[in-house]
Design a protein around this motif. Structure first.
Motif, short mmCIF file in Angstrom:
data_model
loop_
_atom_site.label_atom_id
_atom_site.label_comp_id
_atom_site.label_asym_id
_atom_site.label_seq_id
_atom_site.Cartn_x
_atom_site.Cartn_y
_atom_site.Cartn_z
N SER A 86 0.80 -1.21 0.00
CA SER A 86 0.00 0.00 0.00
C SER A 86 0.84 1.28 0.00
CB SER A 86 -0.94 0.02 1.21
OG SER A 86 -1.83 1.11 1.14
N ARG A 87 1.90 1.34 0.82
CA ARG A 87 2.71 2.56 0.87
C ARG A 87 4.14 2.22 1.28
NH1 ARG A 87 4.28 6.54 4.69
NH2 ARG A 87 3.21 5.40 6.35
N GLU A 88 5.10 2.76 0.55
CA GLU A 88 6.51 2.56 0.91
C GLU A 88 6.86 3.39 2.14
OE1 GLU A 88 10.81 2.35 -1.33
OE2 GLU A 88 9.40 3.93 -1.93
N ILE A 89 7.46 2.74 3.12
CA ILE A 89 7.90 3.41 4.34
C ILE A 89 9.40 3.70 4.28
CG2 ILE A 89 8.08 3.23 6.85
CD1 ILE A 89 5.70 1.29 6.75
N SER A 90 10.15 2.72 3.81
CA SER A 90 11.60 2.87 3.65
C SER A 90 12.02 1.96 2.51
CB SER A 90 12.33 2.49 4.95
OG SER A 90 12.21 1.09 5.19
N LEU A 97 -1.48 -4.90 2.98
CA LEU A 97 -2.62 -5.73 3.36
C LEU A 97 -2.22 -7.17 3.11
CD1 LEU A 97 -5.70 -5.94 4.10
CD2 LEU A 97 -6.14 -5.82 1.63
N VAL A 98 -2.35 -8.01 4.12
CA VAL A 98 -2.01 -9.42 3.99
C VAL A 98 -3.30 -10.23 4.07
CG1 VAL A 98 -0.70 -11.36 4.92
CG2 VAL A 98 0.28 -9.06 4.97
N LEU A 99 -3.59 -10.97 3.03
CA LEU A 99 -4.82 -11.76 2.95
C LEU A 99 -4.47 -13.24 3.02
CD1 LEU A 99 -6.53 -9.83 0.01
CD2 LEU A 99 -6.98 -9.56 2.45
N GLY A 100 -5.16 -13.95 3.89
CA GLY A 100 -4.90 -15.38 4.03
C GLY A 100 -4.65 -15.72 5.49
N PRO A 101 -4.69 -17.03 5.81
CA PRO A 101 -4.51 -17.45 7.20
C PRO A 101 -3.05 -17.39 7.64
CG PRO A 101 -4.81 -19.37 5.79
CD PRO A 101 -4.98 -18.16 4.91
N LEU A 102 -2.75 -16.51 8.58
CA LEU A 102 -1.40 -16.41 9.12
C LEU A 102 -1.32 -17.24 10.40
CD1 LEU A 102 -0.69 -12.60 8.64
CD2 LEU A 102 0.12 -14.48 7.23
N THR A 103 -0.40 -18.17 10.44
CA THR A 103 -0.30 -19.08 11.59
C THR A 103 0.58 -18.52 12.69
OG1 THR A 103 1.51 -20.24 10.48
CG2 THR A 103 -0.71 -21.12 10.18
#
Length: 345
Positions: A86-90, A97-103
């Motif tokens: 979405s936006r470059e920080i550095s 945005l992360v879509l999907g099951p994060l374990t």
């Protein structure tokens, strides 16, 4: 916020699903509705006739940010994950945005070519997170161009190449979604406008994600975007204003960048940084006199900005007429030129 979202709905058949040039035409062969506050009703024309509504000495300010392919497919463990930047920080960090099951929150997201990304913090708002990549700078950008894909929302029923999500003049990579208000311009049309005496100037604002899925939208009061207004653009605008001519922003991104560069004395100055400016119907414009934009869905905060140019009743009448006449919405759709009264307060 504007009451417009409660007062219209866009039928599914008015979602533009393909670029005009892939249908046998050219980019500038889309339609355009003109809302001129000095006239009693909307005007309708082809976009390539926009010169009829601009005067010699007016200036079009365009966003020359170029679209990058920000969608990456990877895995965390055995689970498939989709990353949307979405936006470059550095040089190695992005809000995403992360879509999907994060374990596991601290486990690496494994991307192609042994690239890794780690969730190392929250983003500017939920559900965005901060991602830190195992590569940085040019190496990371090269990776995006090799493996990334354009953002494609549900109304687009087939993939289009990255070139379909570019303006012809986009030159500085950084936007994750196209600054689509300028998409319909061709070089032929731009050159014809210059020949008429209409000036062109550029800013950069790298667009972030406009939608977070699951009916989640960015908070317009907390939606940071990186931007730059260069000195030569400031000087051109000052010259145009001194001669009593109009500054027409090509897109809401241009409005945001220009109005973010106004100092405490109400003067436009060269500036770069991160803007969180929210423009709604209370905003009094210091720089911009008119706006060229697309047609926006009811939930989009862009409508709040449109209400800073024209009364909501004028916008609502125009939008209802656009729906009745079959105008097309979204990034491949038709155009809307807003020309408020110069004396509006």
């Amino acid at each position: 916020m504007s009451n417009l979202p409660e007062r219209f709905q866009v039928p599914d058949n008015l979602n533009a699903v393909s670029p005009a040039e892939y249908e046998g035409g050219s980019r500038d062969q889309v339609r355009m509705m003109v809302l001129d506050q000095s006239l009693p009703k909307p005007l309708h024309n082809q976009f390539n006739q926009i010169g009829q509504y601009l005067n010699p000495g007016d200036i079009l300010v365009l966003n020359n940010s170029r679209t990058i392919p920000p969608v990456l497919k990877g895995k965390q463990g055995k689970n498939p994950v989709e990353v949307r930047l979405s936006r470059e920080i550095s040089t190695n960090q992005w809000e995403a945005l992360v879509l999907g099951p994060l374990t596991q929150a601290n486990a690496a997201i494994i991307l192609p070519d042994e690239m890794k990304a780690y969730i190392t913090g929250t983003g500017s708002e939920h559900p965005l997170v901060t991602l830190t990549f195992s590569e940085s700078g040019r190496s990371l950008l090269d990776f995006l161009y090799r493996y990334g894909e354009p953002v494609r929302y549900e109304y687009i029923d087939q993939p289009w190449p990255l070139d379909a999500y570019q303006t012809v003049y986009g030159s500085l990579p950084g936007s994750v979604e196209m600054a689509s208000a300028g998409r319909a311009f061709t070089w032929k049309l731009l050159n014809s406008l210059k020949a008429k005496g209409i000036k062109l100037a550029f800013i950069q604002l790298h667009t972030g994600l406009s939608y977070y899925e699951k009916n989640r939208w960015p908070d317009p009061r907390n939606h940071p975007e990186n931007y730059r207004v260069p000195e030569d653009t400031v000087k051109m605008i000052q010259s145009v204003k001194s001669e009593g001519n109009r500054v027409i922003a090509v897109g809401t991104t241009v409005v945001r960048a220009l109005e973010s560069s106004v100092n405490c004395n109400g003067e436009l100055v060269a500036h770069s940084g991160v803007t969180t400016l929210y423009v709604d119907h209370h905003h009094k414009h210091s720089v911009v006199d008119g706006l060229l934009t697309g047609f926006h869905e009811p939930e989009a905060s862009h409508l709040d900005m449109l209400a800073s140019f024209l009364p909501e009743s004028t916008l609502m009448n125009g939008y209802n007429e656009a729906i009745q006449k079959g105008y097309l919405w979204h990034e491949f759709g038709d155009m809307n030129l807003l020309l408020p009264s110069r004396k509006r307060t």
